[in-house]
Scaffold this active site. Sequence first.
Site, mmCIF file in Angstrom:
data_model
loop_
_atom_site.group_PDB
_atom_site.id
_atom_site.type_symbol
_atom_site.label_atom_id
_atom_site.label_comp_id
_atom_site.label_asym_id
_atom_site.label_seq_id
_atom_site.Cartn_x
_atom_site.Cartn_y
_atom_site.Cartn_z
ATOM 1 N N GLU A 1 -39.580 37.495 30.446
ATOM 2 C CA GLU A 1 -38.637 37.821 30.926
ATOM 3 C C GLU A 1 -37.990 38.980 30.341
ATOM 4 O O GLU A 1 -37.862 39.070 29.059
ATOM 5 C CB GLU A 1 -37.570 36.831 31.337
ATOM 6 C CG GLU A 1 -37.898 35.557 32.025
ATOM 7 C CD GLU A 1 -36.802 34.449 32.125
ATOM 8 O OE1 GLU A 1 -37.141 33.361 32.852
ATOM 9 O OE2 GLU A 1 -35.743 34.730 31.684
ATOM 10 N N CYS B 1 -32.615 44.016 27.975
ATOM 11 C CA CYS B 1 -32.717 42.844 26.882
ATOM 12 C C CYS B 1 -34.273 42.412 26.822
ATOM 13 O O CYS B 1 -34.874 42.218 27.899
ATOM 14 C CB CYS B 1 -32.066 41.953 27.395
ATOM 15 S SG CYS B 1 -32.213 40.339 26.473
ATOM 16 N N CYS C 1 -39.747 29.236 22.884
ATOM 17 C CA CYS C 1 -39.084 29.300 21.669
ATOM 18 C C CYS C 1 -38.885 27.945 21.084
ATOM 19 O O CYS C 1 -38.862 26.818 21.420
ATOM 20 C CB CYS C 1 -37.578 29.556 22.064
ATOM 21 S SG CYS C 1 -36.482 29.913 20.596
ATOM 22 N N CYS D 1 -32.054 25.806 21.179
ATOM 23 C CA CYS D 1 -30.606 25.631 21.164
ATOM 24 C C CYS D 1 -30.433 24.886 22.528
ATOM 25 O O CYS D 1 -31.079 25.192 23.671
ATOM 26 C CB CYS D 1 -30.046 27.137 21.335
ATOM 27 S SG CYS D 1 -30.627 28.185 19.957
ATOM 28 N N CYS E 1 -29.848 26.570 26.041
ATOM 29 C CA CYS E 1 -31.040 27.495 26.589
ATOM 30 C C CYS E 1 -32.489 26.986 27.387
ATOM 31 O O CYS E 1 -32.834 25.891 26.696
ATOM 32 C CB CYS E 1 -31.356 28.375 25.244
ATOM 33 S SG CYS E 1 -32.496 29.402 25.965
ATOM 34 N N GLY F 1 -37.160 33.459 23.027
ATOM 35 C CA GLY F 1 -37.699 33.776 21.369
ATOM 36 C C GLY F 1 -36.600 33.895 20.601
ATOM 37 O O GLY F 1 -35.755 34.462 21.028
ATOM 38 N N SER G 1 -25.884 34.374 16.680
ATOM 39 C CA SER G 1 -25.578 33.558 17.537
ATOM 40 C C SER G 1 -24.883 32.479 16.737
ATOM 41 O O SER G 1 -25.590 31.487 16.168
ATOM 42 C CB SER G 1 -26.911 33.001 18.393
ATOM 43 O OG SER G 1 -27.498 33.898 19.045
ATOM 44 N N LEU G 2 -23.758 32.397 16.912
ATOM 45 C CA LEU G 2 -22.773 31.222 15.905
ATOM 46 C C LEU G 2 -22.766 29.875 16.886
ATOM 47 O O LEU G 2 -23.001 28.989 16.623
ATOM 48 C CB LEU G 2 -21.686 31.935 15.559
ATOM 49 C CG LEU G 2 -20.855 31.168 14.303
ATOM 50 C CD1 LEU G 2 -22.016 31.687 13.144
ATOM 51 C CD2 LEU G 2 -19.756 32.065 14.014
ATOM 52 N N CYS H 1 -31.545 33.250 29.501
ATOM 53 C CA CYS H 1 -32.646 33.417 29.301
ATOM 54 C C CYS H 1 -33.729 32.222 29.586
ATOM 55 O O CYS H 1 -33.429 31.181 29.581
ATOM 56 C CB CYS H 1 -32.883 33.933 27.744
ATOM 57 S SG CYS H 1 -32.581 32.527 26.456
HETATM 58 S S1 SF4 Z 1 -31.074 30.706 22.640
HETATM 59 FE FE1 SF4 Z 1 -32.580 32.033 21.681
HETATM 60 S S2 SF4 Z 1 -33.273 30.943 19.807
HETATM 61 FE FE2 SF4 Z 1 -32.042 29.446 21.049
HETATM 62 S S3 SF4 Z 1 -33.704 28.266 22.335
HETATM 63 FE FE3 SF4 Z 1 -32.962 30.033 23.414
HETATM 64 S S4 SF4 Z 1 -34.436 31.734 22.950
HETATM 65 FE FE4 SF4 Z 1 -34.515 30.288 21.184
#
Ligand code: SF4
Length: 358
Positions: A93, A113, A120, A124, A127, A167, A222-223, A341
């Site tokens: 994407e 983006c 990935c 996280c 996501c 990713g 990304s915190l 995402c």
């Molecule tokens: S936020 Fe980014 S690093 Fe985390 S799982 Fe999604 S794609 Fe992967």
Amino acid sequence: MAEKTDIKSVLREELVGQLDKWREPAYRADQVLRWVYEKQAGSFEEMSNLPANLRQKLAETFELNAVHALKTRHATDTTEKFLFQLRDHSLVETVLIPATPGLTSSSDRHTVCVSTQVGCAFACKFCASGLEGVKRNLSAAEIVDQVWHVRKLTGEKVNNIVVMGMGEPLANYDNLMRALKVLNAPWGLGIGARKITVSTVGLVPRIKQLAEEPMQLRLAVSLHGATDEVRERIMPVNKKYPLKELLAACDFYVNTKRRMMTFEYILIADVNDSLEQAQKLGGIAKRLRAKVNLIPYNPVEGLLWRRPERDRCKMFQHVLMQHGVASTLRTEKGTDINAACGQLRLQHEKANEQTPVS
Ligand code: SF4
């Protein structure tokens, strides 16, 4: 027959070398690159100022397209989302975001983006991309080609890149750096390094490596949690690279590059939106002179977390302000097209529909 090379992963000096082997002068490389990046040629055949035998050799040696647009979706706020198919039928994407407060200054017009991996590995918890693990890294050409196709399909000039799609960019370091060279080069897409933001979950050794690259890229970490306990609930990577190590790497980046960095912080109701987290985040960002982008959580199908009320987000931001930290509270773009995402790809795979747009 030998496998063809993707021309969009080739650097100018490499193309000059290849043409030299064919006893062609170096200026031919500039002609080819102008056709690829300026005139956005769809085939070598179109390159009408090149001799026919050279066009044939180019077509036998190189592939022009690494991705193929399957479909686009428009959101009401003009955010546009693209689903690209790769040659192995994997899907990625890409999003075109006009004037994005929170990512870029409001005068910036078009931000793309890009994705860097299929799936990935970092899982996280907020996501969709991490739900099924990582399938493979994207090649440099597959990264470049996302921007190339968005520009061609929309006719828009792209002036910012954020490497924040599917990713973990720094887990695909070498291909990413090659792609960024092409995107940045005057003979390529000519996007200034300062207009390119690389986002990471916090791969400490790679952040240090990035600090030593000559390109003046922007770093966004990304915190999503200001203590190990909270961050670990959201980002499993924190077990491998806890906050202390991550923040030391950020220090190294900021001091080596002499550039400001950004923290991304997705606000999730009752998970990381307490004022205590805001105080801690304020302290961290102040010490690093970092900017903070606050992003209200975008609900993902199958996950239970919620977006905090707007007032709660504003209170969180107010605490940052009290620390003298610059922050933005993003008005979420593209919510109605599943801009979080990974969601479009997952839905597409479920439905298994294919609607070519080019
Ligand atoms: S936020 Fe980014 S690093 Fe985390 S799982 Fe999604 S794609 Fe992967």
